[in-house]
Write a protein that holds these residues in place. Structure first.
Motif, PDB file in Angstrom:
ATOM      1  N   VAL A 107       0.827  -1.220   0.000  1.00  0.00           N
ATOM      2  CA  VAL A 107       0.000   0.000   0.000  1.00  0.00           C
ATOM      3  C   VAL A 107       0.851   1.256   0.000  1.00  0.00           C
ATOM      4  O   VAL A 107       2.013   1.235   0.419  1.00  0.00           O
ATOM      5  N   GLN A 108       0.226   2.354  -0.462  1.00  0.00           N
ATOM      6  CA  GLN A 108       0.855   3.659  -0.286  1.00  0.00           C
ATOM      7  C   GLN A 108       0.516   4.167   1.129  1.00  0.00           C
ATOM      8  O   GLN A 108      -0.472   3.721   1.727  1.00  0.00           O
ATOM      9  N   PRO A 109       1.289   5.131   1.652  1.00  0.00           N
ATOM     10  CA  PRO A 109       1.118   5.506   3.066  1.00  0.00           C
ATOM     11  C   PRO A 109      -0.178   6.239   3.374  1.00  0.00           C
ATOM     12  O   PRO A 109      -0.624   6.244   4.526  1.00  0.00           O
ATOM     13  N   GLY A 110      -0.800   6.858   2.358  1.00  0.00           N
ATOM     14  CA  GLY A 110      -2.020   7.626   2.621  1.00  0.00           C
ATOM     15  C   GLY A 110      -3.281   6.773   2.658  1.00  0.00           C
ATOM     16  O   GLY A 110      -4.383   7.301   2.888  1.00  0.00           O
ATOM     17  N   VAL A 111      -3.141   5.453   2.451  1.00  0.00           N
ATOM     18  CA  VAL A 111      -4.313   4.569   2.539  1.00  0.00           C
ATOM     19  C   VAL A 111      -4.813   4.584   3.986  1.00  0.00           C
ATOM     20  O   VAL A 111      -4.033   4.421   4.926  1.00  0.00           O
ATOM     21  N   VAL A 112      -6.121   4.773   4.156  1.00  0.00           N
ATOM     22  CA  VAL A 112      -6.711   4.779   5.497  1.00  0.00           C
ATOM     23  C   VAL A 112      -6.882   3.321   5.954  1.00  0.00           C
ATOM     24  O   VAL A 112      -7.188   2.441   5.148  1.00  0.00           O
ATOM     25  N   TYR A 113      -6.679   3.095   7.249  1.00  0.00           N
ATOM     26  CA  TYR A 113      -6.752   1.736   7.795  1.00  0.00           C
ATOM     27  C   TYR A 113      -8.019   1.003   7.314  1.00  0.00           C
ATOM     28  O   TYR A 113      -7.951  -0.134   6.827  1.00  0.00           O
ATOM     29  N   ASP A 114      -9.169   1.647   7.447  1.00  0.00           N
ATOM     30  CA  ASP A 114     -10.439   0.988   7.081  1.00  0.00           C
ATOM     31  C   ASP A 114     -10.538   0.664   5.596  1.00  0.00           C
ATOM     32  O   ASP A 114     -11.233  -0.272   5.213  1.00  0.00           O
ATOM     33  N   GLN A 115      -9.860   1.491   4.778  1.00  0.00           N
ATOM     34  CA  GLN A 115      -9.848   1.253   3.322  1.00  0.00           C
ATOM     35  C   GLN A 115      -9.209  -0.114   3.040  1.00  0.00           C
ATOM     36  O   GLN A 115      -9.709  -0.892   2.222  1.00  0.00           O
ATOM     37  N   LEU A 116      -8.133  -0.417   3.758  1.00  0.00           N
ATOM     38  CA  LEU A 116      -7.486  -1.725   3.575  1.00  0.00           C
ATOM     39  C   LEU A 116      -8.388  -2.834   4.111  1.00  0.00           C
ATOM     40  O   LEU A 116      -8.535  -3.896   3.473  1.00  0.00           O
ATOM     41  N   GLU A 117      -9.020  -2.597   5.258  1.00  0.00           N
ATOM     42  CA  GLU A 117      -9.930  -3.607   5.817  1.00  0.00           C
ATOM     43  C   GLU A 117     -11.026  -3.967   4.805  1.00  0.00           C
ATOM     44  O   GLU A 117     -11.358  -5.144   4.636  1.00  0.00           O
ATOM     45  N   PRO A 131      -6.394   0.125  15.250  1.00  0.00           N
ATOM     46  CA  PRO A 131      -6.458   1.297  16.143  1.00  0.00           C
ATOM     47  C   PRO A 131      -7.877   1.861  16.154  1.00  0.00           C
ATOM     48  O   PRO A 131      -8.580   1.782  15.141  1.00  0.00           O
ATOM     49  N   ALA A 132      -8.265   2.436  17.293  1.00  0.00           N
ATOM     50  CA  ALA A 132      -9.628   2.984  17.400  1.00  0.00           C
ATOM     51  C   ALA A 132      -9.847   4.116  16.396  1.00  0.00           C
ATOM     52  O   ALA A 132     -10.981   4.451  16.081  1.00  0.00           O
ATOM     53  N   SER A 133      -8.750   4.706  15.905  1.00  0.00           N
ATOM     54  CA  SER A 133      -8.853   5.791  14.913  1.00  0.00           C
ATOM     55  C   SER A 133      -8.887   5.251  13.484  1.00  0.00           C
ATOM     56  O   SER A 133      -8.744   6.018  12.524  1.00  0.00           O
ATOM     57  N   GLY A 134      -9.064   3.926  13.327  1.00  0.00           N
ATOM     58  CA  GLY A 134      -8.932   3.273  12.015  1.00  0.00           C
ATOM     59  C   GLY A 134      -9.827   3.815  10.899  1.00  0.00           C
ATOM     60  O   GLY A 134      -9.522   3.631   9.728  1.00  0.00           O
ATOM     61  N   LYS A 135     -10.900   4.496  11.262  1.00  0.00           N
ATOM     62  CA  LYS A 135     -11.775   5.024  10.200  1.00  0.00           C
ATOM     63  C   LYS A 135     -11.125   6.205   9.485  1.00  0.00           C
ATOM     64  O   LYS A 135     -11.501   6.546   8.378  1.00  0.00           O
ATOM     65  N   VAL A 136     -10.158   6.852  10.151  1.00  0.00           N
ATOM     66  CA  VAL A 136      -9.504   8.023   9.536  1.00  0.00           C
ATOM     67  C   VAL A 136      -7.983   7.938   9.466  1.00  0.00           C
ATOM     68  O   VAL A 136      -7.375   8.503   8.550  1.00  0.00           O
ATOM     69  N   SER A 137      -7.341   7.262  10.409  1.00  0.00           N
ATOM     70  CA  SER A 137      -5.874   7.309  10.424  1.00  0.00           C
ATOM     71  C   SER A 137      -5.303   6.517   9.248  1.00  0.00           C
ATOM     72  O   SER A 137      -5.904   5.563   8.764  1.00  0.00           O
ATOM     73  N   THR A 138      -4.119   6.953   8.799  1.00  0.00           N
ATOM     74  CA  THR A 138      -3.519   6.355   7.600  1.00  0.00           C
ATOM     75  C   THR A 138      -2.526   5.259   7.983  1.00  0.00           C
ATOM     76  O   THR A 138      -1.971   5.258   9.093  1.00  0.00           O
TER      77      THR A 138
END
Ligand SMILES: Cc1cc2nc3c(=O)[nH]c(=O)nc-3n(C[C@H](O)[C@H](O)[C@H](O)COP(=O)(O)OP(=O)(O)OC[C@H]3O[C@@H](n4cnc5c(N)ncnc54)[C@H](O)[C@@H]3O)c2cc1C
Length: 459
Positions: A107-117, A131-138
């Protein structure tokens, strides 16, 4: 910022991807912590070549560069404390490949955690750190902070899943670390060095991650205790019972009061509440683990144990845990959420110690914990307009850090050092360790342009 640097940046990324507008500088001046400082400019980057050209330029002119994902850091890591250029990595948001047979995602670094999920879900796979911030953190931010989450006890943290990285160094050169293999002991482990380095050693532009098949069954229970230490002891007994629950969350009496004040949950006013969840690939396997959890809870005098019989009931049991941070913010004008970790056998002592510190300084410290890995989040609730309370908050934090270290713990389990804990590094690390860290930083970044001022590296 010198006009020539501004013009060069515009040339590298295009004028539309450059900004020094006041409104943007204010947006980029903070993250999710209480720290603030404005940068001089920000750029949205789209390729490794652009990152490389920017770092070369910044290094020549000795201008600070602050890589930034979603800006959800809780310790001031993403704050441009000395001005400079914010490198907004969010446009680099492509999942480059998923290979289930190899258990890999690139992945590229700007992919958001949830996007990968979401991308892994159709294959029945997942990326465990959660992480609890997975909906937004990269994922770039997750790598740079070694993010962890509720399932850390069983599944570990980001570091356990990063196999390889592409990193741009301070002089603009590009380094590849690790390999795409599940195992490699070839040379120094640079990958691990970059994970958790808070953007101080290089800018991550590509990440190769190991992914896991997703468990198919879960079992959930909640238990209450009228004695804090017994809740801590129950955790120790669960963790030595021969199984590892995927979740073992804790709320203390202050959290329960906060929830009853602001959410309509009607919780019993007890000393502590534990939420445990086990998982596996069959219901039988999952229930076997849950039986061990329940036995340990009973052995340690849990007042009541509620088992979820359905997904809906499990959701009900999760409500208190999911509502807690919103409830805590309503307790007073300000809340500082700390993040210490102790060995599991010391959890009970740490919990009791936090109560003593709370009494010592007459400030409420509602505490949430991921107790399966000994990670505690004591929240110091205070009135930021009252100078006396602000002074006591500092003292509370210092005493909490000292106690964690005395118990063989660490300053941070997941939120990182950043600016917030930079001044406390010598509590945990000896002079030699701090010297080697500073030397490493100087070797990778002789002009100290990469996220300067973070992690207490300037000793
Ligand atoms: C509501 C909430 C819940 C949270 N829950 C958790 C949790 O459960 N677990 C947890 O671990 N954390 C948690 N955090 C903290 C935070 O979300 C994590 O630290 C997360 O990993 C930061 O990701 P980000 O994309 O926001 O990075 P940012 O905040 O933008 O940056 C964080 C650090 O990473 C560096 N960085 C970012 N991208 C790169 C890159 N490409 N190359 C090099 N360095 C880079 C930055 O310079 C900075 O030092 C939470 C935060 C909030 C606000």
């Amino acid at each position: 910022m010198e006009l020539t640097i501004k013009q060069s940046l515009q040339k590298i990324v295009g004028p539309e991807n450059f900004t020094d507008a006041l409104i943007d500088m204010i947006s980029y001046s903070s993250d999710a912590s209480e720290h603030h400082h404005r940068p001089d400019a920000a750029v949205w980057v789209e390729s490794v070549e652009q990152v490389s050209a920017i770092l070369k330029l910044a290094n020549e002119h000795k201008v600070p560069v602050i890589p930034r994902g979603a800006g959800t850091s809780l310790s001031g890591m993403a704050v441009p404390e000395r001005g400079g250029i914010v490198l907004d990595m969010s446009p680099m948001n492509k999942i480059l490949s998923v290979s289930i047979e190899d258990r890999l995602a690139v992945v590229q670094p700007g992919v958001v955690y949830d996007q990968l999920e979401k991308a892994l879900a159709p294959y029945g796979f997942f990326f465990p750190p959660d992480p609890a911030s997975g909906k937004v953190s990269t994922l770039g931010g997750n790598v740079a902070t070694n993010a962890g989450g509720l399932k850390g006890a069983k599944y570990g943290t980001t570091s356990d899943y990063v196999l390889a990285l592409k990193v741009v160094l301070a002089d603009g050169s590009i380094l590849r670390t690790g390999s795409k293999c599940m195992k490699s002991v070839s040379g120094y482990d640079f990958t691990k060095l970059f994970v958790g380095s808070e953007g101080t050693l290089g800018v991550v532009t590509e990440i190769t991650l190991k992914v896991n098949p997703k468990p198919l069954a879960t079992a959930t229970c909640q238990a209450t205790f009228d004695d804090l230490a017994q809740a801590g002891n129950a955790v120790s007994e669960i963790m030595r019972s021969g199984i590892i629950p995927r979740v073992l969350e804790f709320l203390d009496d202050q959290c329960i009061l906060a929830l009853n004040q602001s959410a309509d949950l009607n919780l019993p006013e007890v000393a502590a509440m534990l939420l445990a969840e086990t998982d596996g690939y069959t219901q039988e396997e999952t229930e076997y683990q849950m039986a061990k959890v329940v036995k340990a809870l009973k052995n340690n005098n849990a007042i009541a144990i509620a088992r979820a019989a359905s997904a809906e009931e499990a959701e009900e049991l999760w409500k208190a845990r999911k509502s807690i941070y919103a409830a805590l913010t309503r307790l007073n004008y300000n809340i500082t959420i700390e993040d210490v970790t102790v060995p599991i056998s010391k959890v009970a002592q740490m919990l009791v110690g936090i109560k003593t510190i709370s009494k010592r300084y007459n400030l409420p410290i509602p505490t949430v914990g991921h107790l399966g890995d000994g990670n505690l989040h004591p929240g110091i609730s205070f009135d930021g307009t009252n100078p006396d309370e602000v002074e006591r908050v500092e003292k509370v934090a210092t005493d909490i850090f000292k106690l964690a270290i005395e118990l063989g713990g660490t300053l941070t389990g997941e939120h990182g050092i950043g600016l917030g804990k930079a001044g406390y590094m010598s509590l945990e690390h000896d002079v030699q360790a701090l010297r080697v860290m500073s030397n490493l930083k100087r070797m990778f970044d002789p002009n100290n342009i990469l996220n300067p001022g973070k992690m207490g590296l300037e000793v």
